[in-house]
Design a protein around this motif. Structure first.
Motif, PDB file in Angstrom:
ATOM      1  N   MET A  25       0.816  -1.219   0.000  1.00  0.00           N
ATOM      2  CA  MET A  25       0.000   0.000   0.000  1.00  0.00           C
ATOM      3  C   MET A  25       0.847   1.265   0.000  1.00  0.00           C
ATOM      4  SD  MET A  25      -3.091  -1.175   2.492  1.00  0.00           S
ATOM      5  CE  MET A  25      -4.096   0.285   2.205  1.00  0.00           C
ATOM      6  N   ALA A  26       2.037   1.209   0.625  1.00  0.00           N
ATOM      7  CA  ALA A  26       2.893   2.393   0.693  1.00  0.00           C
ATOM      8  C   ALA A  26       3.633   2.645  -0.620  1.00  0.00           C
ATOM      9  CB  ALA A  26       3.897   2.245   1.830  1.00  0.00           C
ATOM     10  N   THR A  27       3.933   1.586  -1.360  1.00  0.00           N
ATOM     11  CA  THR A  27       4.742   1.763  -2.569  1.00  0.00           C
ATOM     12  C   THR A  27       3.918   1.815  -3.850  1.00  0.00           C
ATOM     13  OG1 THR A  27       5.117  -0.625  -2.708  1.00  0.00           O
ATOM     14  CG2 THR A  27       6.774   0.685  -1.547  1.00  0.00           C
ATOM     15  N   ALA A  28       2.797   1.121  -3.879  1.00  0.00           N
ATOM     16  CA  ALA A  28       1.943   1.130  -5.072  1.00  0.00           C
ATOM     17  C   ALA A  28       0.864   2.198  -4.873  1.00  0.00           C
ATOM     18  CB  ALA A  28       1.302  -0.237  -5.277  1.00  0.00           C
ATOM     19  N   GLY A  29       0.331   2.659  -5.914  1.00  0.00           N
ATOM     20  CA  GLY A  29      -0.783   3.607  -5.808  1.00  0.00           C
ATOM     21  C   GLY A  29      -2.074   2.867  -5.483  1.00  0.00           C
ATOM     22  N   ARG A  30      -3.146   3.610  -5.363  1.00  0.00           N
ATOM     23  CA  ARG A  30      -4.441   3.017  -5.025  1.00  0.00           C
ATOM     24  C   ARG A  30      -4.878   1.980  -6.049  1.00  0.00           C
ATOM     25  NH1 ARG A  30      -9.072   2.998  -2.316  1.00  0.00           N
ATOM     26  NH2 ARG A  30     -11.055   2.966  -3.419  1.00  0.00           N
ATOM     27  N   ASP A  53      -5.621   5.860   3.499  1.00  0.00           N
ATOM     28  CA  ASP A  53      -5.264   6.836   4.539  1.00  0.00           C
ATOM     29  C   ASP A  53      -5.449   6.223   5.944  1.00  0.00           C
ATOM     30  OD1 ASP A  53      -7.993   6.672   4.254  1.00  0.00           O
ATOM     31  OD2 ASP A  53      -8.354   8.780   4.662  1.00  0.00           O
ATOM     32  N   VAL A  54      -4.741   5.126   6.190  1.00  0.00           N
ATOM     33  CA  VAL A  54      -4.866   4.433   7.469  1.00  0.00           C
ATOM     34  C   VAL A  54      -3.948   5.111   8.482  1.00  0.00           C
ATOM     35  CG1 VAL A  54      -4.664   2.198   8.618  1.00  0.00           C
ATOM     36  CG2 VAL A  54      -5.315   2.288   6.219  1.00  0.00           C
ATOM     37  N   VAL A  59      -2.571   1.121  12.288  1.00  0.00           N
ATOM     38  CA  VAL A  59      -1.612   0.159  11.743  1.00  0.00           C
ATOM     39  C   VAL A  59      -0.927  -0.599  12.881  1.00  0.00           C
ATOM     40  CG1 VAL A  59       0.573  -0.075  10.476  1.00  0.00           C
ATOM     41  CG2 VAL A  59      -1.223   1.445   9.612  1.00  0.00           C
ATOM     42  N   PHE A  60      -0.501   0.120  13.901  1.00  0.00           N
ATOM     43  CA  PHE A  60       0.160  -0.505  15.053  1.00  0.00           C
ATOM     44  C   PHE A  60      -0.758  -1.532  15.715  1.00  0.00           C
ATOM     45  CE2 PHE A  60       0.700  -0.551  19.682  1.00  0.00           C
ATOM     46  CZ  PHE A  60       1.962  -1.116  19.756  1.00  0.00           C
ATOM     47  N   PHE A  61      -1.988  -1.140  15.995  1.00  0.00           N
ATOM     48  CA  PHE A  61      -2.928  -2.066  16.627  1.00  0.00           C
ATOM     49  C   PHE A  61      -3.251  -3.242  15.702  1.00  0.00           C
ATOM     50  CE2 PHE A  61      -4.225   1.564  19.478  1.00  0.00           C
ATOM     51  CZ  PHE A  61      -3.716   0.975  20.623  1.00  0.00           C
ATOM     52  N   GLY A  62      -3.288  -3.002  14.412  1.00  0.00           N
ATOM     53  CA  GLY A  62      -3.521  -4.084  13.458  1.00  0.00           C
ATOM     54  C   GLY A  62      -2.420  -5.130  13.502  1.00  0.00           C
TER      55      GLY A  62
END
Length: 93
Positions: A25-30, A53-54, A59-62
């Motif tokens: 998700m961080a490197t590829a687009g939507r 937009d997480v 993210v940490f809790f996930g």
């Protein structure tokens, strides 16, 4: 089979998979993220469930929750396996 060690292995594996999702998700687009997960999930349309937009806390809790669930699954697998081995050994004697 040691349930704590197998639980840790399952938990860590789940956390690594979660981190892989973060990297995608961080490197590829939507659109590329949607395509990736659609392919991974055999064509299931993920368009409406992908959020880019997480928040970091989420993210940490996930990651933590994924690790805990993985640990519990691994520990259960080991416990069930051990119980089955004991039952089989009793039947042999």
């Amino acid at each position: 089979m040691k349930y704590k060690k197998l639980g840790f292995a399952f938990g860590l594996t789940g956390a690594l998979i979660y981190l892989g999702c973060i990297i995608v998700m961080a490197t590829a687009g939507r659109e590329e993220t949607i395509t990736f997960f659609n392919n991974l999930l055999h064509g299931l349309d993920t368009t409406n469930i992908i959020r880019m937009d997480v928040p970091l806390l989420e993210v940490f809790f996930g990651i933590v929750q994924t690790f805990i669930l993985g640990w519990l699954i691994g520990a259960c697998v080991a416990a069930f396996y051990n119980a089955q081995i004991k039952v089989k050994n009793r039947n042999i004697l």
